[in-house]
Design a protein around this motif. Structure first.
Motif, PDB file in Angstrom:
ATOM      1  N   LEU A  40       0.699  -1.178  -0.150  1.00  0.00           N
ATOM      2  CA  LEU A  40      -0.034   0.006  -0.226  1.00  0.00           C
ATOM      3  C   LEU A  40       0.672   1.347  -0.072  1.00  0.00           C
ATOM      4  N   ASP A  41       2.030   1.336   0.917  1.00  0.00           N
ATOM      5  CA  ASP A  41       2.776   2.460   0.933  1.00  0.00           C
ATOM      6  C   ASP A  41       3.444   2.795  -0.599  1.00  0.00           C
ATOM      7  N   VAL A  42       4.022   1.529  -1.111  1.00  0.00           N
ATOM      8  CA  VAL A  42       4.400   1.809  -2.566  1.00  0.00           C
ATOM      9  C   VAL A  42       3.295   2.120  -3.518  1.00  0.00           C
ATOM     10  N   CYS A  43       2.166   1.561  -3.355  1.00  0.00           N
ATOM     11  CA  CYS A  43       1.150   2.356  -4.440  1.00  0.00           C
ATOM     12  C   CYS A  43       0.859   3.334  -4.287  1.00  0.00           C
ATOM     13  N   ARG A  44       0.604   3.824  -3.259  1.00  0.00           N
ATOM     14  CA  ARG A  44       0.367   5.473  -2.716  1.00  0.00           C
ATOM     15  C   ARG A  44       1.382   6.175  -3.414  1.00  0.00           C
ATOM     16  N   ALA A  45       2.695   5.848  -3.133  1.00  0.00           N
ATOM     17  CA  ALA A  45       3.672   6.504  -3.681  1.00  0.00           C
ATOM     18  C   ALA A  45       3.700   6.763  -5.304  1.00  0.00           C
ATOM     19  N   LEU A  46       3.500   5.725  -5.929  1.00  0.00           N
ATOM     20  CA  LEU A  46       3.622   5.578  -7.300  1.00  0.00           C
ATOM     21  C   LEU A  46       2.348   6.470  -7.908  1.00  0.00           C
ATOM     22  N   ARG A  47       1.116   6.482  -7.169  1.00  0.00           N
ATOM     23  CA  ARG A  47       0.108   7.236  -7.605  1.00  0.00           C
ATOM     24  C   ARG A  47       0.178   8.717  -7.553  1.00  0.00           C
ATOM     25  N   ASP A  48       0.808   9.114  -6.404  1.00  0.00           N
ATOM     26  CA  ASP A  48       0.721  10.459  -6.006  1.00  0.00           C
ATOM     27  C   ASP A  48       2.125  11.105  -6.375  1.00  0.00           C
ATOM     28  N   GLU A  49       3.158  10.458  -6.233  1.00  0.00           N
ATOM     29  CA  GLU A  49       4.373  11.351  -6.597  1.00  0.00           C
ATOM     30  C   GLU A  49       4.470  11.671  -8.102  1.00  0.00           C
ATOM     31  N   PRO A  50       4.873  12.913  -8.261  1.00  0.00           N
ATOM     32  CA  PRO A  50       4.935  13.521  -9.589  1.00  0.00           C
ATOM     33  C   PRO A  50       5.814  12.758 -10.529  1.00  0.00           C
ATOM     34  N   GLY A  51       6.850  12.347  -9.785  1.00  0.00           N
ATOM     35  CA  GLY A  51       7.781  11.482 -10.649  1.00  0.00           C
ATOM     36  C   GLY A  51       7.413  10.377 -11.089  1.00  0.00           C
ATOM     37  N   PHE A  52       6.082   9.664 -10.879  1.00  0.00           N
ATOM     38  CA  PHE A  52       5.488   8.452 -10.997  1.00  0.00           C
ATOM     39  C   PHE A  52       4.239   8.769 -11.924  1.00  0.00           C
ATOM     40  N   SER A  53       3.337   9.108 -10.825  1.00  0.00           N
ATOM     41  CA  SER A  53       1.959   9.829 -11.374  1.00  0.00           C
ATOM     42  C   SER A  53       1.253   8.244 -12.209  1.00  0.00           C
ATOM     43  N   PHE A  54       1.481   7.093 -11.577  1.00  0.00           N
ATOM     44  CA  PHE A  54       0.791   6.058 -12.177  1.00  0.00           C
ATOM     45  C   PHE A  54      -0.958   5.997 -11.333  1.00  0.00           C
ATOM     46  N   ARG A  55      -1.839   6.930 -12.066  1.00  0.00           N
ATOM     47  CA  ARG A  55      -2.921   7.202 -11.516  1.00  0.00           C
ATOM     48  C   ARG A  55      -4.064   5.937 -12.007  1.00  0.00           C
ATOM     49  N   MET A  56      -3.582   5.367 -12.969  1.00  0.00           N
ATOM     50  CA  MET A  56      -4.632   4.433 -13.401  1.00  0.00           C
ATOM     51  C   MET A  56      -4.129   2.845 -13.407  1.00  0.00           C
ATOM     52  N   LEU A  57      -5.050   1.870 -12.660  1.00  0.00           N
ATOM     53  CA  LEU A  57      -4.896   0.582 -12.570  1.00  0.00           C
ATOM     54  C   LEU A  57      -5.648   0.307 -13.819  1.00  0.00           C
ATOM     55  N   ILE A  58      -4.959  -0.391 -14.709  1.00  0.00           N
ATOM     56  CA  ILE A  58      -5.489  -1.150 -15.850  1.00  0.00           C
ATOM     57  C   ILE A  58      -5.959  -2.514 -15.850  1.00  0.00           C
ATOM     58  N   ASP A  59      -5.070  -3.194 -14.991  1.00  0.00           N
ATOM     59  CA  ASP A  59      -5.447  -4.750 -14.885  1.00  0.00           C
ATOM     60  C   ASP A  59      -4.901  -5.185 -13.454  1.00  0.00           C
ATOM     61  N   LEU A  60      -5.492  -6.197 -12.912  1.00  0.00           N
ATOM     62  CA  LEU A  60      -4.818  -6.697 -11.763  1.00  0.00           C
ATOM     63  C   LEU A  60      -5.398  -8.319 -11.766  1.00  0.00           C
ATOM     64  N   CYS A  61      -4.329  -9.206 -11.699  1.00  0.00           N
ATOM     65  CA  CYS A  61      -4.798 -10.733 -11.811  1.00  0.00           C
ATOM     66  C   CYS A  61      -3.997 -11.434 -10.811  1.00  0.00           C
ATOM     67  N   GLY A  62      -4.600 -12.679 -10.746  1.00  0.00           N
ATOM     68  CA  GLY A  62      -3.888 -13.763  -9.752  1.00  0.00           C
ATOM     69  C   GLY A  62      -3.079 -14.518 -10.566  1.00  0.00           C
ATOM     70  N   VAL A  63      -2.215 -15.215 -10.023  1.00  0.00           N
ATOM     71  CA  VAL A  63      -1.144 -16.120 -10.705  1.00  0.00           C
ATOM     72  C   VAL A  63      -1.146 -17.232  -9.642  1.00  0.00           C
ATOM     73  N   ASP A  64      -0.969 -18.460 -10.418  1.00  0.00           N
ATOM     74  CA  ASP A  64      -0.627 -19.776  -9.546  1.00  0.00           C
ATOM     75  C   ASP A  64       0.694 -20.470 -10.318  1.00  0.00           C
ATOM     76  N   TYR A  65       1.459 -20.464  -9.608  1.00  0.00           N
ATOM     77  CA  TYR A  65       2.925 -20.858 -10.115  1.00  0.00           C
ATOM     78  C   TYR A  65       3.058 -22.438  -9.842  1.00  0.00           C
TER      79      TYR A  65
END
Length: 206
Positions: A40-65
């Motif tokens: 959560l800390d990393v995701c908030r920083a990626l969304r909010d900090e101007p150097g990243f600005s990842f404001r859009m989640l375009i997909d989320l999926c599970g993986v079974d290895y």
């Protein structure tokens, strides 16, 4: 590999040195693995900090290895993968968290990206991954009476139960699976225009 992706990779390494498990740049795509407890800390920083600005989640999926590749891969069985988009910087980023084998769970990112809602429900339904803090974590693709999680590698191909409409009871009923389980093993080698014989060996020409 583009210069922008290389720059993003270096910026990620510097900014999240304590949170990153691995940071891999291949085929022009950046995959960053994060410890579940720091997600959560990393995701908030990626969304909010101007150097990243990842404001859009375009997909989320599970993986079974389970039985991944040649079977020699170690580490946790399950993972959740997040695909992020920064319109400001025209960049994409793949985040991954690996989860416990017996009880896979991770924090919900709904409060970071509201669009994660149904994606997380899908990963729960198909893989049995729990998302702590999700406001309505229930099945979204399978029936409420469905048993198991169908995208897990050890889920039987024929399923656990089958259902049909009973005209006498005037409702759907569940019954044991009547299909004989089978193992799908390819038994046919195709010989068509895509394959050529050269020096006594079969080659894929296509």
């Amino acid at each position: 590999m583009t210069d922008s992706m290389e720059t993003l990779s270096e910026r990620m390494r510097r900014r999240f040195a304590d949170e990153i498990v691995s940071c891999d740049l291949a085929l022009g795509e950046l995959t960053v693995e994060i410890a579940p407890g720091r997600l959560l800390d990393v995701c908030r920083a990626l969304r909010d900090e101007p150097g990243f600005s990842f404001r859009m989640l375009i997909d989320l999926c599970g993986v079974d290895y389970l039985e991944y590749g040649d079977g020699t891969r170690g580490g946790p069985r399950y993972a959740v993968v997040y695909h992020l988009l920064s319109i400001d910087h025209n960049q994409r980023l793949r985040l991954r968290v690996r989860l416990d084998d017996e009880y896979p769970r991770v924090s919900s990112v709904i409060n970071v990206w509201a669009g994660a809602n149904w994606y997380e429900r899908e990963a729960f339904d198909l893989f049995g991954i729990l998302f702590d803090g999700h406001p309505d974590l229930r099945r979204i693709l399978t029936d409420y009476g469905f048993i198991g999680h169908p995208f897990r590698k050890d889920f039987p191909l024929s399923g656990n139960v089958e259902m049909r409409y009973d005209p006498e009871k005037k409702r759907v009923v569940y019954e044991p699976v009547s299909i004989e389980p089978r193992i799908n093993i390819p038994k046919v080698i195709r010989h068509d225009h895509r394959y050529l014989i050269k020096n006594g060996t079969l080659r894929d020409n296509g």
